[in-house]
Design a protein around this motif. Structure first.
Motif, PDB file in Angstrom:
ATOM      1  N   HIS A 215       0.814  -1.223   0.000  1.00 29.88           N
ATOM      2  CA  HIS A 215       0.000   0.000   0.000  1.00 29.88           C
ATOM      3  C   HIS A 215       0.846   1.271   0.000  1.00 29.88           C
ATOM      4  N   GLN A 216       2.133   1.101  -0.240  1.00 22.63           N
ATOM      5  CA  GLN A 216       3.075   2.237  -0.304  1.00 22.63           C
ATOM      6  C   GLN A 216       2.987   3.128   0.933  1.00 22.63           C
ATOM      7  N   ARG A 217       2.905   2.437   2.097  1.00 21.12           N
ATOM      8  CA  ARG A 217       2.902   3.153   3.374  1.00 21.12           C
ATOM      9  C   ARG A 217       4.304   3.083   3.986  1.00 21.12           C
ATOM     10  N   GLU A 218       4.553   3.961   4.966  1.00 22.66           N
ATOM     11  CA  GLU A 218       5.864   3.976   5.613  1.00 22.66           C
ATOM     12  C   GLU A 218       6.176   2.622   6.264  1.00 22.66           C
ATOM     13  N   LEU A 219       7.472   2.274   6.303  1.00 21.27           N
ATOM     14  CA  LEU A 219       7.908   0.989   6.858  1.00 21.27           C
ATOM     15  C   LEU A 219       8.630   1.249   8.185  1.00 21.27           C
ATOM     16  N   PRO A 220       7.940   1.012   9.315  1.00 20.13           N
ATOM     17  CA  PRO A 220       8.526   1.361  10.624  1.00 20.13           C
ATOM     18  C   PRO A 220       9.596   0.360  11.058  1.00 20.13           C
ATOM     19  N   VAL A 221      10.808   0.850  11.232  1.00 24.77           N
ATOM     20  CA  VAL A 221      11.909   0.005  11.722  1.00 24.77           C
ATOM     21  C   VAL A 221      12.322   0.553  13.087  1.00 24.77           C
ATOM     22  N   TYR A 222      12.257  -0.310  14.115  1.00 22.04           N
ATOM     23  CA  TYR A 222      12.537   0.156  15.473  1.00 22.04           C
ATOM     24  C   TYR A 222      14.026   0.468  15.658  1.00 22.04           C
TER      25      TYR A 222
END
Ligand code: NAD
Ligand code: TYD
Length: 350
Positions: free
Chosen positions: A207-214
């Motif tokens: 969905h071309q949403r942000e990819l959260p990386v901790y």
């Protein structure tokens, strides 16, 4: 032998793969899938085998002792493979009590019911408890968890799983209940709820949403294809001796950022997007409190004693996983509607 096998948590991610395998491979067994159908349980995961004559679904809560004991009595349960649990670390940080109830009290109820139901002769029965490598705590850059590594759980999730493991072993030593425990590393594959890293990233790339990386994305996990975990469970259920513990892992360590990068590149290819475009969506976000740095499993015991090993490597497994999510977008849509979006907004806006 005519087994009446209770699988708990069979509508969840790993449980549904296990139930499918058992129902198809052991037509002489009757498989009872006991699941509360929490947000993580989904009968759609089993729609292809629900009509099999040796499969039966029971909606029940393992924290309800009376109901659990009734299931043992009504169906003459001979064996248990116990997977039902609250399983997500981030949720355990916001609601630790739910984890204590389901993972510790729920396991206790199953143990008590099994002890009572099988008390005339334990020898033909098995109580197999599915656990996690997270009970061993957090590794530095070197070494791997063996079956002798001391427990050092650091999240409410891993502490609750550690508590349940201890209780299972206590029932072996104190009452002679024939238990088996296995501790497995991170699983991935079809049907995993998209709160966990891999399906969450696949869904967001789609969905071309942000990819959260901790944090800095440098935490390491040891990844295993879910069907390889399930093949190990099948083997251990049939061959492990009571009282034994086995570690199961993929010998496949990746930092989170390496893994997310692989998913971005594989999905750019699959979706015919410009190479590198999904990597632009990566965002480093606030770290998980108490975030374990590294997990790695030494699976030498199950490999050497029973000849088990993973059947596929990470890239092949990720391609198969991505293909499954892309061809099951209705499944993804169903599980990400409603309460999922509330959870997502609340968790990622912190
Ligand atoms: P999941 O969250 O996908 O599924 C859990 C299932 O348990 C769901 O179907 C849910 O409805 C059911 N459940 C929850 N509470 C219940 C209750 N009170 N009564 C009855 N059913 C209940 O979890 P998963 O990833 O499939 O993990 C299954 C088991 O494997 C867990 O015990 C977990 O600790 C363990 N494990 C998971 C991993 C992993 O990477 N996912 C790795 C090692 C071990
Ligand atoms: P997760 O799939 O939750 O499994 P576990 O915490 O049980 O290992 O997370 C895997 C790794 O990915 C873990 O180091 C936390 C990290 N992670 C992110 O960086 N971003 C995310 O949005 C999530 C859910 C996890």
């Amino acid at each position: 032998m005519d087994k009446r096998l209770l699988v708990t948590g069979g509508a969840g991610f790993i449980g549904s793969h296990l139930v499918r395998r058992l129902v198809q491979q052991y037509p002489d067994y009757k498989i009872y899938n006991l699941d509360l159908l929490t947000y993580a349980g989904n009968l759609e995961n089993l729609s292809d085998i629900e009509h099999f004559g040796n499969y039966h679904f029971i909606r029940a809560d393992i924290t309800d002792f009376i109901k659990v004991a009734e299931v043992f009595n009504n169906f003459g349960i001979t064996d248990v493979i116990h997977l039902a649990a609250e399983s997500h670390v981030d949720r355990s940080i916001s609601d630790p009590t739910a984890f204590m109830k389901t993972n510790i009290l729920g396991t206790m109820n199953l143990l008590l019911a099994a002890r009572e139901a099988w008390k005339s002769d334990y020898s033909a029965h098995r109580f197999y408890h599915i656990s996690t490598d997270e009970v061993y705590g957090s590794l530095g850059p070197e070494g791997a968890f063996t079956e002798h590594t001391a427990y050092d759980p650091r999240s409410p999730y891993s502490a609750s799983k550690a508590g349940s493991d201890h209780m299972v072993r206590a029932f072996f030593h104190t009452y002679g209940l024939p238990v088996i425990v296995s501790n497995c590393s991170n699983n991935y594959g079809p049907n995993q709820f998209p709160e966990k890293l891999i399906p969450l990233i696949i869904n967001n790339i789609l969905h071309q949403r942000e990819l959260p990386v901790y944090g800095q994305g440098l935490n390491v996990r040891d990844w295993l294809w879910v069907k390889d975990h399930v093949s190990a469970i099948d083997l251990l259920f049939h061959q492990a001796k009571p009282g034994q513990t086995y570690n199961i892992g993929g010998r496949c360590e990746k930092t989170n950022i390496e893994l997310v990068g692989m998913l971005c590149d594989l999905m750019d290819q699959k979706l015919n997007r410009t190479p590198g475009s999904s990597r632009q969506l990566i965002r480093y976000v606030k770290d998980r409190p108490g975030h374990d740095l590294r997990y790695a499993i030494d699976s030498g015991k199950i490999e050497n004693e029973l000849g088990w090993k993973p059947s596929i490597g990470l890239e092949e497994g990720l391609v198969a996983t991505i293909d499954w999510y892309l061809s099951h977008q209705d499944w993804l849509k169903n599980v990400t509607s409603g309460s999922y979006m509330d959870y997502y907004k609340k968790h990622y806006s912190k």
